[in-house]
Design a protein around this motif. Structure first.
Motif, PDB file in Angstrom:
ATOM      1  N   TYR A  68      52.053  35.572  39.974  1.00  0.00           N
ATOM      2  CA  TYR A  68      51.598  36.876  39.493  1.00  0.00           C
ATOM      3  C   TYR A  68      50.088  36.771  39.303  1.00  0.00           C
ATOM      4  O   TYR A  68      49.613  36.152  38.342  1.00  0.00           O
ATOM      5  N   HIS A  69      49.325  37.313  40.254  1.00  0.00           N
ATOM      6  CA  HIS A  69      47.872  37.134  40.249  1.00  0.00           C
ATOM      7  C   HIS A  69      47.155  38.440  40.550  1.00  0.00           C
ATOM      8  O   HIS A  69      47.615  39.241  41.364  1.00  0.00           O
ATOM      9  N   LEU A  70      46.010  38.609  39.923  1.00  0.00           N
ATOM     10  CA  LEU A  70      45.169  39.784  40.135  1.00  0.00           C
ATOM     11  C   LEU A  70      43.880  39.340  40.802  1.00  0.00           C
ATOM     12  O   LEU A  70      43.228  38.391  40.349  1.00  0.00           O
ATOM     13  N   TYR A  71      43.527  40.025  41.884  1.00  0.00           N
ATOM     14  CA  TYR A  71      42.305  39.717  42.634  1.00  0.00           C
ATOM     15  C   TYR A  71      41.461  40.984  42.749  1.00  0.00           C
ATOM     16  O   TYR A  71      41.996  42.081  42.860  1.00  0.00           O
ATOM     17  N   GLU A  72      40.138  40.796  42.777  1.00  0.00           N
ATOM     18  CA  GLU A  72      39.232  41.934  42.982  1.00  0.00           C
ATOM     19  C   GLU A  72      38.556  41.798  44.341  1.00  0.00           C
ATOM     20  O   GLU A  72      38.145  40.707  44.737  1.00  0.00           O
ATOM     21  N   SER A  73      38.430  42.900  45.018  1.00  0.00           N
ATOM     22  CA  SER A  73      37.755  42.934  46.312  1.00  0.00           C
ATOM     23  C   SER A  73      36.292  42.532  46.154  1.00  0.00           C
ATOM     24  O   SER A  73      35.623  42.938  45.201  1.00  0.00           O
ATOM     25  N   THR A  74      35.797  41.758  47.112  1.00  0.00           N
ATOM     26  CA  THR A  74      34.377  41.410  47.115  1.00  0.00           C
ATOM     27  C   THR A  74      33.553  42.492  47.807  1.00  0.00           C
ATOM     28  O   THR A  74      32.327  42.479  47.728  1.00  0.00           O
ATOM     29  N   GLU A 107      34.631  46.054  47.699  1.00  0.00           N
ATOM     30  CA  GLU A 107      34.796  47.326  47.003  1.00  0.00           C
ATOM     31  C   GLU A 107      34.926  47.058  45.507  1.00  0.00           C
ATOM     32  O   GLU A 107      35.995  46.670  45.044  1.00  0.00           O
ATOM     33  N   PRO A 108      33.865  47.256  44.755  1.00  0.00           N
ATOM     34  CA  PRO A 108      33.956  47.045  43.313  1.00  0.00           C
ATOM     35  C   PRO A 108      35.073  47.894  42.697  1.00  0.00           C
ATOM     36  O   PRO A 108      35.301  49.034  43.116  1.00  0.00           O
ATOM     37  N   ASN A 109      35.770  47.310  41.755  1.00  0.00           N
ATOM     38  CA  ASN A 109      36.834  47.985  41.014  1.00  0.00           C
ATOM     39  C   ASN A 109      38.074  48.296  41.849  1.00  0.00           C
ATOM     40  O   ASN A 109      38.882  49.124  41.472  1.00  0.00           O
ATOM     41  N   ARG A 110      38.221  47.589  42.970  1.00  0.00           N
ATOM     42  CA  ARG A 110      39.458  47.646  43.752  1.00  0.00           C
ATOM     43  C   ARG A 110      40.154  46.307  43.534  1.00  0.00           C
ATOM     44  O   ARG A 110      39.628  45.258  43.877  1.00  0.00           O
ATOM     45  N   PHE A 111      41.323  46.379  42.908  1.00  0.00           N
ATOM     46  CA  PHE A 111      42.066  45.181  42.543  1.00  0.00           C
ATOM     47  C   PHE A 111      43.393  45.146  43.298  1.00  0.00           C
ATOM     48  O   PHE A 111      43.981  46.188  43.580  1.00  0.00           O
ATOM     49  N   VAL A 112      43.861  43.926  43.565  1.00  0.00           N
ATOM     50  CA  VAL A 112      45.171  43.745  44.181  1.00  0.00           C
ATOM     51  C   VAL A 112      45.975  42.786  43.309  1.00  0.00           C
ATOM     52  O   VAL A 112      45.533  41.660  43.051  1.00  0.00           O
ATOM     53  N   MET A 113      47.124  43.252  42.866  1.00  0.00           N
ATOM     54  CA  MET A 113      48.062  42.411  42.136  1.00  0.00           C
ATOM     55  C   MET A 113      49.050  41.878  43.157  1.00  0.00           C
ATOM     56  O   MET A 113      49.685  42.661  43.881  1.00  0.00           O
ATOM     57  N   VAL A 114      49.165  40.562  43.253  1.00  0.00           N
ATOM     58  CA  VAL A 114      50.110  39.922  44.169  1.00  0.00           C
ATOM     59  C   VAL A 114      51.190  39.284  43.313  1.00  0.00           C
ATOM     60  O   VAL A 114      50.914  38.386  42.509  1.00  0.00           O
ATOM     61  N   GLU A 115      52.411  39.776  43.497  1.00  0.00           N
ATOM     62  CA  GLU A 115      53.547  39.313  42.703  1.00  0.00           C
ATOM     63  C   GLU A 115      54.582  38.691  43.633  1.00  0.00           C
ATOM     64  O   GLU A 115      54.862  39.225  44.700  1.00  0.00           O
ATOM     65  N   LYS A 116      55.175  37.588  43.188  1.00  0.00           N
ATOM     66  CA  LYS A 116      56.257  36.954  43.938  1.00  0.00           C
ATOM     67  C   LYS A 116      57.444  36.787  42.991  1.00  0.00           C
ATOM     68  O   LYS A 116      57.311  36.161  41.934  1.00  0.00           O
ATOM     69  N   TRP A 117      58.572  37.355  43.396  1.00  0.00           N
ATOM     70  CA  TRP A 117      59.772  37.361  42.559  1.00  0.00           C
ATOM     71  C   TRP A 117      60.955  36.769  43.318  1.00  0.00           C
ATOM     72  O   TRP A 117      61.076  36.944  44.529  1.00  0.00           O
ATOM     73  N   ALA A 118      61.842  36.125  42.576  1.00  0.00           N
ATOM     74  CA  ALA A 118      63.023  35.495  43.171  1.00  0.00           C
ATOM     75  C   ALA A 118      63.924  36.522  43.835  1.00  0.00           C
ATOM     76  O   ALA A 118      64.449  36.287  44.923  1.00  0.00           O
ATOM     77  N   ASP A 119      64.089  37.680  43.194  1.00  0.00           N
ATOM     78  CA  ASP A 119      65.007  38.697  43.709  1.00  0.00           C
ATOM     79  C   ASP A 119      64.752  40.040  43.020  1.00  0.00           C
ATOM     80  O   ASP A 119      63.904  40.141  42.121  1.00  0.00           O
ATOM     81  N   GLN A 120      65.508  41.054  43.432  1.00  0.00           N
ATOM     82  CA  GLN A 120      65.339  42.395  42.884  1.00  0.00           C
ATOM     83  C   GLN A 120      65.691  42.446  41.398  1.00  0.00           C
ATOM     84  O   GLN A 120      65.086  43.190  40.637  1.00  0.00           O
TER      85      GLN A 120
END
Length: 95
Positions: A38-44, A46-59
């Motif tokens: 579960y990680h949050l990244y910011e675009s280099t 586009e300021p203030n554009r963030f991407v949350m990348v989540e990895k889950w075992a299942d629904q």
């Protein structure tokens, strides 16, 4: 494994408030059953554009996560934070 990418476009004047709301979510989500990342990244570019990348075992793990107080708080505040709608992509990855 279920992978979620959520793209947030945050108003410049709401950046600090967004970060304050998302930090407890990052900590709590990583401790949840079924969370593999579960990680949050910011675009280099586009300021203030963030991407949350989540990895889950299942629904089921996602469903439980969606009910947490921290995520519900973020959902409630997003209309104040967002410059435009959040974009969410869900991918199923077979190992």
């Amino acid at each position: 494994m279920e992978i979620i990418n959520a793209v947030f476009y945050i108003k410049e004047d709401q950046r600090a408030a967004f970060m304050a709301a998302v930090e407890p979510l990052l900590v709590s989500a990583r401790a949840e059953a079924g969370c593999h990342g579960y990680h949050l990244y910011e675009s280099t570019e586009e300021p203030n554009r963030f991407v949350m990348v989540e990895k889950w075992a299942d629904q089921a793990a996602i469903d439980a996560h969606n009910q947490t107080a921290e995520l519900q708080h973020l959902f409630k505040k997003m209309p104040e934070f967002a410059a435009k709608p959040t974009e969410i992509t869900v991918t199923h990855h077979c190992l």
